[in-house]
Design a protein around this motif. Structure first.
Motif, PDB file in Angstrom:
ATOM      1  N   PHE A 156       0.836  -1.195   0.000  1.00 58.91           N
ATOM      2  CA  PHE A 156       0.000   0.000   0.000  1.00 58.91           C
ATOM      3  C   PHE A 156       0.873   1.249   0.000  1.00 58.91           C
ATOM      4  N   GLY A 157       0.489   2.217  -0.836  1.00 57.47           N
ATOM      5  CA  GLY A 157       1.199   3.484  -0.888  1.00 57.47           C
ATOM      6  C   GLY A 157       2.188   3.578  -2.028  1.00 57.47           C
ATOM      7  N   ASP A 158       2.640   2.422  -2.527  1.00 60.10           N
ATOM      8  CA  ASP A 158       3.554   2.447  -3.670  1.00 60.10           C
ATOM      9  C   ASP A 158       2.804   2.853  -4.934  1.00 60.10           C
ATOM     10  N   ASN A 159       3.530   3.334  -5.912  1.00 59.20           N
ATOM     11  CA  ASN A 159       2.929   3.680  -7.190  1.00 59.20           C
ATOM     12  C   ASN A 159       2.409   2.403  -7.861  1.00 59.20           C
ATOM     13  N   MET A 160       1.134   2.367  -8.152  1.00 58.10           N
ATOM     14  CA  MET A 160       0.541   1.131  -8.678  1.00 58.10           C
ATOM     15  C   MET A 160       1.004   0.824 -10.103  1.00 58.10           C
ATOM     16  N   GLU A 161       1.323   1.839 -10.853  1.00 61.11           N
ATOM     17  CA  GLU A 161       1.763   1.579 -12.228  1.00 61.11           C
ATOM     18  C   GLU A 161       3.139   0.924 -12.244  1.00 61.11           C
ATOM     19  N   THR A 162       4.063   1.428 -11.408  1.00 66.68           N
ATOM     20  CA  THR A 162       5.430   0.907 -11.412  1.00 66.68           C
ATOM     21  C   THR A 162       5.609  -0.302 -10.494  1.00 66.68           C
ATOM     22  N   SER A 163       4.778  -0.408  -9.428  1.00 65.45           N
ATOM     23  CA  SER A 163       4.965  -1.484  -8.449  1.00 65.45           C
ATOM     24  C   SER A 163       3.959  -2.618  -8.570  1.00 65.45           C
ATOM     25  N   LEU A 164       2.938  -2.429  -9.384  1.00 70.48           N
ATOM     26  CA  LEU A 164       1.933  -3.478  -9.572  1.00 70.48           C
ATOM     27  C   LEU A 164       1.791  -3.847 -11.038  1.00 70.48           C
TER      28      LEU A 164
END
Length: 407
Positions: free
Chosen positions: A364-372
């Motif tokens: 949670f809190g990470d950039n979803m585009e780069t981390s997911l």
């Protein structure tokens, strides 16, 4: 002449005892329901003082606004900021080793939804603290997006063990949600092995497409009859050409509680709480998929009550294992991924497992585009040796749009 008379008398006797049996089953069901209601009234919720919120009786988004302001989050001394916007109501049933899978499903719902959510979690007693502790450990900014209530697994006392073990552990609990959550008007039920690839409110909005007869919405069990299970193997009535799958089930529960259902038990239409036990008694030796089969039987006799949504709202390995056969997903992408048959946890369908692990590992809190999204796209590239892997671009198409819309 005497021969005909004897045959007639025999038929009348048989009919009399058949009718007697049906009404005996109905009486038993009603008696058990009354005892069940008393039990429910005397059992406080273990996680919250919130027992469900009274919603307006009209289906659709305009009729699903919460009347109450402020919610108990399932912990003592905790207050949640009042919200007046519409809330999607999501139910799940978790028994056995389903804790982590259920939390990953709830995580996918919270990550992508823009509107607030209320989770109704039905779980075995030894899982309650684990659910509460896990959800309470999520970042505060995330917690403001949802409320939750945890319920014990509850079946009518008559044949409770049979209901619990009908298919997978506790799966048939979903049949009794309208009778337990009496103050909830509409509800989205999902299996634990569901992953949302777009906001929950998008499927919730399908309630507004219900006509005056619709009271539940599900996807077909199969799109291609040649590989369909029900049309080839079922020994009981089923809905439509290929049956329906109950892993994702949207319900107007007010209508469901009020309706009298046509059936093959008696010429008298029966209410929801009256029909379940007699159906189980009649078909228990003929059903393979438990409570899903009972739902197919009910809606076979009441097809006008079913709203069928496309396979992209309940995309399973069956839709790609023999080649892509979900046309709507090919056009718009997969909206909800259903990893049934344990494919999130084995190597049979690596594309499904890749999606599950990407959401599970995301912080949670990470950039979803780069981390997911990007790590998922990389993982899916090495699954193209399978049919589902070759269709895996459909898994990220809607997910990418959902993530971009949040930025």
């Amino acid at each position: 002449m005497r021969c005909y008379l004897n045959a007639f008398i025999l038929c009348m006797v048989f009919t009399f005892f058949s009718v007697l049996y049906v009404f005996n089953q109905l009486a038993s069901t009603l008696e058990d329901r009354d005892a069940w209601d008393l039990k429910e009234q005397g059992t406080p919720d273990r996680s919250s003082h919130d027992t469900g919120h009274r919603l307006r009786k009209r289906p659709g988004l305009a009729g699903l606004r919460d009347r109450e302001r402020g919610f108990d989050r399932g912990r003592s001394g905790s207050e949640v900021k009042e919200r007046s916007d519409e809330r999607s109501h999501l139910a799940v049933v978790a028994c056995g080793p389903r804790l982590e899978e259920t939390l990953t499903m709830l995580k996918s719902a919270v990550l992508l939804s823009k509107k607030p959510l209320h989770f109704y979690i039905f779980a075995e007693d030894d899982l309650h603290d684990s659910f509460r502790n896990a959800l309470d450990s999520w970042p505060r900014i995330v917690q403001t997006k949802f409320n939750f209530t945890i319920y014990p697994i509850t079946f009518p006392k008559e044949n409770a063990k049979e209901w619990k073990k009908l298919f997978k552990p506790c799966a048939s609990q979903r049949l009794f949600l309208p009778l337990i959550l009496k103050e909830v008007d509409s509800l989205l039920y999902v299996d634990t092995d569901i992953l949302f690839l777009q906001p929950v409110e998008d499927i919730w909005a399908l309630l507004s497409q219900f006509n005056s007869s619709h009271l539940a919405a599900m996807a077909p069990e199969h799109e291609e009859p040649r590989i369909g299970w029900y049309n080839r193997f079922a020994r009981h009535p089923y809905y439509g050409k290929t049956g329906i799958n109950s892993g994702v089930m949207l319900m107007n529960m007010t209508r469901l509680r009020d309706k009298y259902f046509k059936n093959d038990l008696t010429t008298v239409a029966l209410k929801w709480e009256e029909i379940l036990m007699p159906l189980l008694q009649k078909y228990k030796l003929n059903i393979t998929w438990g409570d899903q089969d009972l739902l197919n039987i009910i809606f076979h006799h009441n097809p006008e009550s079913m709203y069928v949504f496309p396979c992209q709202w309940n995309y399973r390995p069956d839709h790609c294992i023999y080649g892509s056969n979900c046309q709507q997903a090919e056009q718009e992408g997969v909206f909800i991924l259903h990893g049934n048959r344990g494919v999130y946890h084995d190597d049979k369908q690596p594309a499904f497992r890749a999606v599950y692990e990407a959401i599970q590992k995301y912080k949670f809190g990470d950039n979803m585009e780069t981390s997911l999204l990007r790590p998922l796209e990389e993982s899916l590239q090495i699954t193209t040796n399978t049919y589902c892997g070759r269709a895996s671009h459909l898994f990220t198409k809607k997910l990418k749009q959902s993530i971009i819309s949040l930025q």
